[in-house]
Motif scaffolding. Sequence first.
Motif, PDB file in Angstrom:
ATOM      1  N   CYS A  53      -9.144  -5.234  61.369  1.00  0.00           N
ATOM      2  CA  CYS A  53      -8.072  -4.239  60.055  1.00  0.00           C
ATOM      3  C   CYS A  53      -8.880  -4.444  58.082  1.00  0.00           C
ATOM      4  O   CYS A  53      -8.970  -4.611  57.778  1.00  0.00           O
ATOM      5  N   ILE A  97      -5.113   3.077  56.350  1.00  0.00           N
ATOM      6  CA  ILE A  97      -4.547   3.020  57.374  1.00  0.00           C
ATOM      7  C   ILE A  97      -5.000   1.926  57.805  1.00  0.00           C
ATOM      8  O   ILE A  97      -4.816   0.654  56.653  1.00  0.00           O
ATOM      9  N   ALA A  98      -4.433   1.089  58.874  1.00  0.00           N
ATOM     10  CA  ALA A  98      -4.229  -0.416  58.988  1.00  0.00           C
ATOM     11  C   ALA A  98      -6.075  -1.072  59.590  1.00  0.00           C
ATOM     12  O   ALA A  98      -6.021  -1.712  59.791  1.00  0.00           O
ATOM     13  N   TYR A 101     -10.586   3.176  64.804  1.00  0.00           N
ATOM     14  CA  TYR A 101      -9.714   3.472  66.362  1.00  0.00           C
ATOM     15  C   TYR A 101     -11.205   3.572  66.699  1.00  0.00           C
ATOM     16  O   TYR A 101     -11.877   4.353  67.792  1.00  0.00           O
ATOM     17  N   VAL A 109      -3.140   1.125  70.422  1.00  0.00           N
ATOM     18  CA  VAL A 109      -2.882   2.106  70.421  1.00  0.00           C
ATOM     19  C   VAL A 109      -1.970   2.736  71.585  1.00  0.00           C
ATOM     20  O   VAL A 109      -0.753   3.007  72.211  1.00  0.00           O
ATOM     21  N   LEU A 124       2.146  -2.670  65.966  1.00  0.00           N
ATOM     22  CA  LEU A 124       1.073  -1.926  64.751  1.00  0.00           C
ATOM     23  C   LEU A 124       1.913  -1.225  63.471  1.00  0.00           C
ATOM     24  O   LEU A 124       1.218  -1.394  62.696  1.00  0.00           O
ATOM     25  N   GLY A 125       3.231  -1.039  62.879  1.00  0.00           N
ATOM     26  CA  GLY A 125       3.350  -1.068  62.312  1.00  0.00           C
ATOM     27  C   GLY A 125       3.988  -2.793  61.112  1.00  0.00           C
ATOM     28  O   GLY A 125       3.448  -1.781  60.308  1.00  0.00           O
ATOM     29  N   LEU A 128       0.287  -2.299  59.739  1.00  0.00           N
ATOM     30  CA  LEU A 128       0.613  -0.636  58.687  1.00  0.00           C
ATOM     31  C   LEU A 128       0.438  -1.445  57.503  1.00  0.00           C
ATOM     32  O   LEU A 128      -0.243  -1.073  56.561  1.00  0.00           O
ATOM     33  N   ILE A 166       6.333   3.618  65.575  1.00  0.00           N
ATOM     34  CA  ILE A 166       5.609   2.823  64.088  1.00  0.00           C
ATOM     35  C   ILE A 166       6.512   3.070  63.102  1.00  0.00           C
ATOM     36  O   ILE A 166       6.669   2.485  62.222  1.00  0.00           O
ATOM     37  N   LEU A 170       8.096   0.375  60.304  1.00  0.00           N
ATOM     38  CA  LEU A 170       7.028   0.838  59.048  1.00  0.00           C
ATOM     39  C   LEU A 170       8.061  -0.249  57.957  1.00  0.00           C
ATOM     40  O   LEU A 170       7.566  -0.183  56.700  1.00  0.00           O
ATOM     41  N   ASP A 224       0.317   7.940  64.236  1.00  0.00           N
ATOM     42  CA  ASP A 224      -0.868   6.868  65.064  1.00  0.00           C
ATOM     43  C   ASP A 224      -1.936   6.592  65.402  1.00  0.00           C
ATOM     44  O   ASP A 224      -2.671   5.654  64.291  1.00  0.00           O
ATOM     45  N   VAL A 252      -2.005   4.750  61.480  1.00  0.00           N
ATOM     46  CA  VAL A 252      -2.113   3.075  62.474  1.00  0.00           C
ATOM     47  C   VAL A 252      -3.927   3.450  62.454  1.00  0.00           C
ATOM     48  O   VAL A 252      -4.497   1.641  61.704  1.00  0.00           O
TER      49      VAL A 252
END
Length: 273
Positions: A53, A97-98, A101, A109, A124-125, A128, A166, A170, A224, A252
């Motif tokens: 991240c 974004i977190a 990808y 994910v 994931l939440g 983010l 998510i 969040l 996502d 995410v």
Amino acid sequence: MPAKPHPAALFRHLARWHAGAARLRALVPSDCPVCAGRARGGGLCDPCEAALCGAARASGGSGLPWRCPRCALPLPEHDACCPDCADRVPAFDRTIIAFDYTPPADLLVLQLKNGLRYGRAGLLGNLLAESVLEHAQPLDLETVLVPVPASAASLRRRGFNPAAEIAQALGRDLGLPVRHGLLERTREQAKQSGLGRQDRRASAHGLYLCRRPLAGMAVGLVDDVMTTGSTLHEAAAALRAAGARHVSALAVARTPGQARTPSGRPMQAECRG
């Protein structure tokens, strides 16, 4: 009448609350879902979180590494033009974004979407939310979170909408409401995986509809994975048509892609401005 607190100050307060909640979660030992090393609270270990991240969070503050300020696509150099925004201005104002990808982050994910590991939605939440709180421009305090609707085929296959799960996590972390059902799909569509940028745009065109008036509303559009931004653009366009004044794309993960011009040629240094 007392002065209204500045949004940045309120978000700093929220960040302190979020950090306190994270410390409580951190009391519970667990294995890191990426490296299986020692972690706590079902989250990532510190080295994995920094590695996965760090780049996305740095771009929200210092501007490094170089990313498109509108869609968060990594760019080859500062002020290079973005191939995903060059020939069409997205309907959303900015993207947070977190992580990108790419392996091994994409595993998180995929564990949620394909492995049906529902607990990953919370993780994931959380990731983010950290990126949102560390972003240089905080969300409006009146922001409403809206998940991108899943297709009927996806709902039958998984039994849930990953973006909605998510968004719930969040919303809990940020103290923001989540509005399910605000966006509707106008039709079903073929799977977009394997399609190029132009085909994705054509497939997503007019895909979403918002029947409720959103006059003056600030919306955080949650998904996502963001690939070319076509899905989020069409969803944001529907929200704009209903009167939303500001739409932030909150994804995410962002597919880095290959930096190319809209015509498909590799991006050169002269593609600037």
